[in-house]
Design an enzyme around this catalytic site. Structure first.
Site, short mmCIF file in Angstrom:
data_model
loop_
_atom_site.label_atom_id
_atom_site.label_comp_id
_atom_site.label_asym_id
_atom_site.label_seq_id
_atom_site.Cartn_x
_atom_site.Cartn_y
_atom_site.Cartn_z
N THR A 199 -45.85 90.74 127.48
CA THR A 199 -47.14 90.72 126.81
C THR A 199 -47.51 91.88 125.60
O THR A 199 -47.83 91.82 124.70
CB THR A 199 -48.42 90.62 127.43
N THR B 4 -46.01 91.74 132.67
CA THR B 4 -46.63 92.14 133.79
C THR B 4 -46.66 91.11 135.17
O THR B 4 -46.51 91.56 136.16
CB THR B 4 -48.37 92.32 133.52
N1 GLU Z 1 -47.20 87.98 130.91
C1 GLU Z 1 -45.80 87.50 130.48
C2 GLU Z 1 -45.07 88.23 131.44
O1 GLU Z 1 -45.02 88.82 132.70
C3 GLU Z 1 -45.45 87.97 129.03
C4 GLU Z 1 -45.19 86.77 128.48
C5 GLU Z 1 -44.24 86.98 127.23
O2 GLU Z 1 -43.92 87.94 126.94
O3 GLU Z 1 -43.86 85.93 126.70
O4 GLU Z 1 -43.73 88.42 131.01
#
Ligand code: GLU
Length: 373
Positions: A56, A127
């Site tokens: 993110t 995350t």
């Molecule tokens: N929250 C997502 C993760 O843990 C990120 C989403 C993304 O980068 O597309 O990777």
């Protein structure tokens, strides 16, 4: 002024003493107050390398941020660190594959080996599964210099984007000499957590990374980086695991226990080639009757089974060998034959079991590793 004649009515011998001492005092005061100022003005900021994997923090819709674009978002960075950048990947953390874990760990080891003056490395990650990658690096990067894993809960195009602030703190922590020897660190909202203990505790809140039962290692405060404790278990420079020798990580699956759970998932994992299993048991490692039989099946097939708790904190103690006096319930007997996951969360136990299985498949040897890492 202090020595002016008759000023406070001092006798002549005190006036002479003041005249002698005044220059010495002024010089000392100058040294005292000016030295830190001069040091700040002339000291080179520490060199820190940023290696990005995505998540993110760089997930600008339609066009993910490059490492240089990320760095450009951090104000006053020049004063904090001299940053070099490198993109390893730019994907969500749930898309990271095990061969990427190996390649990233090898890359971090190579960077530290080839660059003796580098203060530390910052790694960005999504995350959702950040704690798994962070713990893997904690167990495989053979350096005292810090690896700091960081990310963001809000995207760069969102009001209240937390990525730039988290990155700024991560650079400060990675450049700080006191961060050495504490293993891989996870920095969010100024909190410094150990990769071993930290977990994502909330699906969407900014304050989501916590170390239940243990708390933070330190804090990136406004005025300075402060540490309160250091991890006692083996990690990084003290690890026995060598990613240079590992070509493939064994398959380890995690199965949760709940009321009425059948043993089917455990049997399926075994039949489909799992080398190890982590059971996220209820309480201190309890499983359903169906799962108990399936765990016995797994053990008979030579699959290593590690018992952990699904509660989120607490320890499962290893059971000693069975004796004539042992009067185990069937559940306790199952736990005795498995390895105790100690206080590791199920997903962390999976990471350690994968590495342990690259060294040994002996119960006692794997148990030793769980008590040391
Ligand atoms: N929250 C997502 C993760 O843990 C990120 C989403 C993304 O980068 O597309 O990777």
């Amino acid at each position: 002024m202090l020595a002016s004649p008759g000023h406070c009515g001092e006798p002549a011998r005190y006036r002479t003493m003041w005249r002698r001492l005044l220059p010495v005092g002024l010089v000392s005061l100058g040294v005292l107050f000016w030295t830190p100022v001069l040091e700040t003005a002339t000291a080179e900021p520490p060199r820190v390398r940023l290696i990005t994997t995505g998540g993110t923090i760089s997930n600008r819709p339609g066009d993910r941020l490059s490492p240089d674009e990320l760095v450009a978002l951090v104000p006053d960075l020049d004063e904090l660190a001299e940053v070099e950048t490198e993109e390893f990947a730019n994907i969500a953390s749930s898309a990271v594959a095990l061969d990427q874990w190996l390649r990233l760990a090898r890359r971090l080891n190579a960077v530290f080996r080839d660059d003796g003056d580098l203060a530390g490395i910052v790694v960005t990650s999504g995350t959702d599964t950040l704690e798994e990658l962070a713990y893997f690096l904690h167990l495989t990067v053979r350096a005292a210099r810090p690896v700091v894993v960081v990310g963001a809960m809000r995207r760069p195009d969102t009001l209240g984007y937390d990525g730039a602030a988290n990155l700024r703190q991560a650079f400060r922590v990675a450049g700080h000499a006191g961060s050495r020897g504490r293993g891989t660190l996870v920095v969010f909202n100024g909190d410094i957590n150990s990769a071993r203990d930290v977990t994502k505790t909330h699906a969407t809140h900014l304050q989501t990374f916590e170390s239940p039962g243990y708390g933070i290692l330190g804090t990136a405060a406004r005025d300075r980086i402060i540490y309160y404790r250091r991890p006692e278990q083996r990690h990084t420079a003290g690890t026995e695991f060598n990613v240079g020798r590992i070509t493939r990580l064994p398959r380890v699956d995690v199965v949760m226990s709940y009321q009425g759970a059948s043993g089917n998932l455990i049997r399926a994992a075994v039949d489909l080639g799992a080398d190890g299993l982590v059971i996220a048991g209820a309480g201190a490692g309890a499983v359903s009757a169906g799962q108990r039989e399936a765990v016995s099946y797994a053990l008979e097939q030579g699959v290593s089974v590690v018992m952990t708790t699904r509660t989120g904190s607490g320890r499962i103690a290893p059971r000693g060998p069975r004796t004539n006096q042992t009067n185990d319930s069937p559940a306790a007997d199952t736990r005795r034959r498995g390895v105790s996951g100690e206080d590791l969360a199920p997903v962390k136990a999976r990471v350690l079991l994968m590495l342990a299985l690259t060294e040994s498949s002996e119960h006692d040897e794997i148990q030793r590793m769980f008590s040391e890492y």
